[in-house]
Scaffold this motif. Structure first.
Motif, PDB file in Angstrom:
ATOM      1  N   LEU A   1      -7.027 -13.445  -6.458  1.00 23.74           N
ATOM      2  CA  LEU A   1      -6.010 -12.590  -5.852  1.00 23.74           C
ATOM      3  C   LEU A   1      -4.625 -13.079  -6.274  1.00 23.74           C
ATOM      4  O   LEU A   1      -4.380 -14.281  -6.341  1.00 23.74           O
ATOM      5  CB  LEU A   1      -6.130 -12.612  -4.327  1.00 23.74           C
ATOM      6  N   ILE A   2      -3.750 -12.147  -6.548  1.00 22.63           N
ATOM      7  CA  ILE A   2      -2.376 -12.453  -6.916  1.00 22.63           C
ATOM      8  C   ILE A   2      -1.536 -12.358  -5.645  1.00 22.63           C
ATOM      9  O   ILE A   2      -1.385 -11.273  -5.072  1.00 22.63           O
ATOM     10  CB  ILE A   2      -1.845 -11.468  -7.981  1.00 22.63           C
ATOM     11  N   HIS A   3      -1.027 -13.492  -5.196  1.00 22.76           N
ATOM     12  CA  HIS A   3      -0.228 -13.559  -3.978  1.00 22.76           C
ATOM     13  C   HIS A   3       1.243 -13.677  -4.363  1.00 22.76           C
ATOM     14  O   HIS A   3       1.618 -14.523  -5.176  1.00 22.76           O
ATOM     15  CB  HIS A   3      -0.643 -14.775  -3.138  1.00 22.76           C
ATOM     16  N   ALA A   4       2.074 -12.827  -3.795  1.00 24.02           N
ATOM     17  CA  ALA A   4       3.518 -12.888  -4.021  1.00 24.02           C
ATOM     18  C   ALA A   4       4.148 -13.699  -2.896  1.00 24.02           C
ATOM     19  O   ALA A   4       4.054 -13.324  -1.727  1.00 24.02           O
ATOM     20  CB  ALA A   4       4.115 -11.488  -4.054  1.00 24.02           C
ATOM     21  N   SER A   5       4.764 -14.820  -3.253  1.00 24.15           N
ATOM     22  CA  SER A   5       5.449 -15.633  -2.253  1.00 24.15           C
ATOM     23  C   SER A   5       6.755 -14.928  -1.877  1.00 24.15           C
ATOM     24  O   SER A   5       7.023 -13.818  -2.319  1.00 24.15           O
ATOM     25  CB  SER A   5       5.721 -17.026  -2.805  1.00 24.15           C
ATOM     26  N   LYS A   6       7.582 -15.589  -1.103  1.00 27.17           N
ATOM     27  CA  LYS A   6       8.847 -14.973  -0.706  1.00 27.17           C
ATOM     28  C   LYS A   6       9.944 -15.185  -1.739  1.00 27.17           C
ATOM     29  O   LYS A   6      11.017 -14.628  -1.624  1.00 27.17           O
ATOM     30  CB  LYS A   6       9.299 -15.497   0.656  1.00 27.17           C
ATOM     31  N   GLY A   7       9.670 -15.987  -2.775  1.00 24.60           N
ATOM     32  CA  GLY A   7      10.700 -16.341  -3.733  1.00 24.60           C
ATOM     33  C   GLY A   7      10.853 -15.356  -4.870  1.00 24.60           C
ATOM     34  O   GLY A   7       9.936 -14.623  -5.229  1.00 24.60           O
ATOM     35  N   LEU A   8      12.048 -15.384  -5.467  1.00 21.76           N
ATOM     36  CA  LEU A   8      12.377 -14.552  -6.629  1.00 21.76           C
ATOM     37  C   LEU A   8      13.007 -15.441  -7.689  1.00 21.76           C
ATOM     38  O   LEU A   8      13.952 -16.183  -7.401  1.00 21.76           O
ATOM     39  CB  LEU A   8      13.363 -13.451  -6.248  1.00 21.76           C
TER      40      LEU A   8
ATOM     41  N   LEU B   1      -2.788  -4.090  -6.066  1.00 20.82           N
ATOM     42  CA  LEU B   1      -3.444  -3.693  -4.819  1.00 20.82           C
ATOM     43  C   LEU B   1      -2.365  -3.364  -3.802  1.00 20.82           C
ATOM     44  O   LEU B   1      -1.254  -3.888  -3.886  1.00 20.82           O
ATOM     45  CB  LEU B   1      -4.300  -4.838  -4.262  1.00 20.82           C
ATOM     46  N   PRO B   2      -2.690  -2.527  -2.822  1.00 24.32           N
ATOM     47  CA  PRO B   2      -1.748  -2.353  -1.716  1.00 24.32           C
ATOM     48  C   PRO B   2      -1.523  -3.722  -1.062  1.00 24.32           C
ATOM     49  O   PRO B   2      -2.470  -4.505  -0.894  1.00 24.32           O
ATOM     50  CB  PRO B   2      -2.477  -1.421  -0.750  1.00 24.32           C
ATOM     51  N   ARG B   3      -0.289  -4.027  -0.745  1.00 17.98           N
ATOM     52  CA  ARG B   3       0.045  -5.343  -0.197  1.00 17.98           C
ATOM     53  C   ARG B   3      -0.737  -5.647   1.075  1.00 17.98           C
ATOM     54  O   ARG B   3      -0.821  -4.827   1.978  1.00 17.98           O
ATOM     55  CB  ARG B   3       1.538  -5.423   0.105  1.00 17.98           C
ATOM     56  N   ILE B   4      -1.330  -6.849   1.101  1.00 18.69           N
ATOM     57  CA  ILE B   4      -1.996  -7.377   2.291  1.00 18.69           C
ATOM     58  C   ILE B   4      -1.161  -8.562   2.753  1.00 18.69           C
ATOM     59  O   ILE B   4      -1.144  -9.607   2.092  1.00 18.69           O
ATOM     60  CB  ILE B   4      -3.431  -7.865   1.994  1.00 18.69           C
ATOM     61  N   PRO B   5      -0.422  -8.443   3.849  1.00 22.82           N
ATOM     62  CA  PRO B   5       0.425  -9.554   4.292  1.00 22.82           C
ATOM     63  C   PRO B   5      -0.401 -10.800   4.614  1.00 22.82           C
ATOM     64  O   PRO B   5      -1.430 -10.719   5.286  1.00 22.82           O
ATOM     65  CB  PRO B   5       1.088  -9.023   5.564  1.00 22.82           C
ATOM     66  N   CYS B   6       0.029 -11.930   4.100  1.00 27.76           N
ATOM     67  CA  CYS B   6      -0.591 -13.221   4.426  1.00 27.76           C
ATOM     68  C   CYS B   6       0.265 -14.332   3.845  1.00 27.76           C
ATOM     69  O   CYS B   6       1.061 -14.109   2.936  1.00 27.76           O
ATOM     70  CB  CYS B   6      -2.026 -13.314   3.915  1.00 27.76           C
ATOM     71  N   ALA B   7       0.071 -15.516   4.380  1.00 24.30           N
ATOM     72  CA  ALA B   7       0.791 -16.686   3.895  1.00 24.30           C
ATOM     73  C   ALA B   7       0.138 -17.208   2.629  1.00 24.30           C
ATOM     74  O   ALA B   7      -1.072 -17.107   2.449  1.00 24.30           O
ATOM     75  CB  ALA B   7       0.795 -17.776   4.966  1.00 24.30           C
TER      76      ALA B   7
ATOM     77  N   GLY C   1       2.520 -11.716   0.509  1.00 23.50           N
ATOM     78  CA  GLY C   1       1.162 -11.187   0.624  1.00 23.50           C
ATOM     79  C   GLY C   1       0.493 -10.974  -0.710  1.00 23.50           C
ATOM     80  O   GLY C   1       1.089 -11.145  -1.770  1.00 23.50           O
ATOM     81  N   VAL C   2      -0.761 -10.578  -0.640  1.00 22.29           N
ATOM     82  CA  VAL C   2      -1.546 -10.260  -1.832  1.00 22.29           C
ATOM     83  C   VAL C   2      -1.043  -8.934  -2.393  1.00 22.29           C
ATOM     84  O   VAL C   2      -0.886  -7.964  -1.659  1.00 22.29           O
ATOM     85  CB  VAL C   2      -3.046 -10.161  -1.477  1.00 22.29           C
ATOM     86  N   VAL C   3      -0.784  -8.914  -3.702  1.00 22.32           N
ATOM     87  CA  VAL C   3      -0.279  -7.696  -4.347  1.00 22.32           C
ATOM     88  C   VAL C   3      -1.142  -7.254  -5.525  1.00 22.32           C
ATOM     89  O   VAL C   3      -0.862  -6.235  -6.145  1.00 22.32           O
ATOM     90  CB  VAL C   3       1.191  -7.862  -4.799  1.00 22.32           C
ATOM     91  N   GLY C   4      -2.181  -8.035  -5.836  1.00 22.95           N
ATOM     92  CA  GLY C   4      -3.030  -7.661  -6.955  1.00 22.95           C
ATOM     93  C   GLY C   4      -4.238  -8.559  -7.070  1.00 22.95           C
ATOM     94  O   GLY C   4      -4.423  -9.497  -6.287  1.00 22.95           O
ATOM     95  N   ILE C   5      -5.057  -8.235  -8.038  1.00 19.02           N
ATOM     96  CA  ILE C   5      -6.242  -9.034  -8.336  1.00 19.02           C
ATOM     97  C   ILE C   5      -6.423  -9.040  -9.849  1.00 19.02           C
ATOM     98  O   ILE C   5      -6.059  -8.077 -10.539  1.00 19.02           O
ATOM     99  CB  ILE C   5      -7.509  -8.488  -7.628  1.00 19.02           C
ATOM    100  N   ALA C   6      -6.948 -10.142 -10.365  1.00 16.80           N
ATOM    101  CA  ALA C   6      -7.231 -10.277 -11.796  1.00 16.80           C
ATOM    102  C   ALA C   6      -8.432 -11.197 -11.941  1.00 16.80           C
ATOM    103  O   ALA C   6      -8.971 -11.697 -10.951  1.00 16.80           O
ATOM    104  CB  ALA C   6      -6.010 -10.864 -12.522  1.00 16.80           C
TER     105      ALA C   6
END
Length: 158
Positions: free
Chosen positions: A48-55, A127-133, A81-86
């Motif tokens: 799963l591709i998780h997007a942190s809060k950073g840019l 993927l549709p965003r799944i909020p999580c740490a 949250g999770v934004v994708g899968i690969a």
């Protein structure tokens, strides 16, 4: 059952890796095939591709100004949250790449420092965003539990 659940949506416990934006978006959408890390892994398979809060602001500006990648505006990128899968198909230092790699894949290791490991992804999709740490390193996410849980407070995601 959550409205996110669909036949091609992942379920169960899946490995995940956190990335700052726009790296998470670039990988999930198939524009970035290799990301480099100072550590390697023997894990291969779905991730799963998780997007942190950073840019990474400078990287975002570079992509926006010097490429034709249709990257969303900063405020449209998703965080926390999770934004994708690969599929993670290879983890290797650039000087240790296997002989049978496609030239396209090999070319993406050109930006990886010789002391670092390139993580090669394929079959990426958003993927549709799944909020999580997120967490450091490769970690497990139980997708079914996340989808069944009530929405987390925004402050809990970071």
């Amino acid at each position: 059952m959550s409205t996110l659940a669909q036949p091609d949506f992942p379920s169960g416990v899946i490995k995940a890796l956190s990335f700052k934006q726009p790296v998470a978006w670039l990988i999930a959408n198939g524009y970035l095939l290799v990301d480099d890390r100072s550590w390697g892994t023997s894990y291969r398979g779905p991730i799963l591709i998780h997007a942190s809060k950073g840019l990474y602001e400078a990287y975002y500006q570079y992509i926006n100004s010097h490429t034709d990648v249709p990257i969303p505006d900063r405020d449209k990128l998703e965080y926390g949250g999770v934004v994708g899968i690969a599929r993670l198909v290879l983890c290797s230092k650039p000087g240790e790449l296997p002989a049978g790699m496609r030239d396209e894949q090999r070319a993406h290791f050109g930006g990886v420092h010789q002391a670092y490991y390139g993580f090669l992804f394929d079959q990426a999709r958003p993927l549709p965003r799944i909020p999580c740490a997120g967490k450091l390193g490769i970690f497990d996410i139980n997708v079914d539990q996340l989808l069944a849980a009530p929405p987390a407070a925004q402050s809990e995601l970071f």
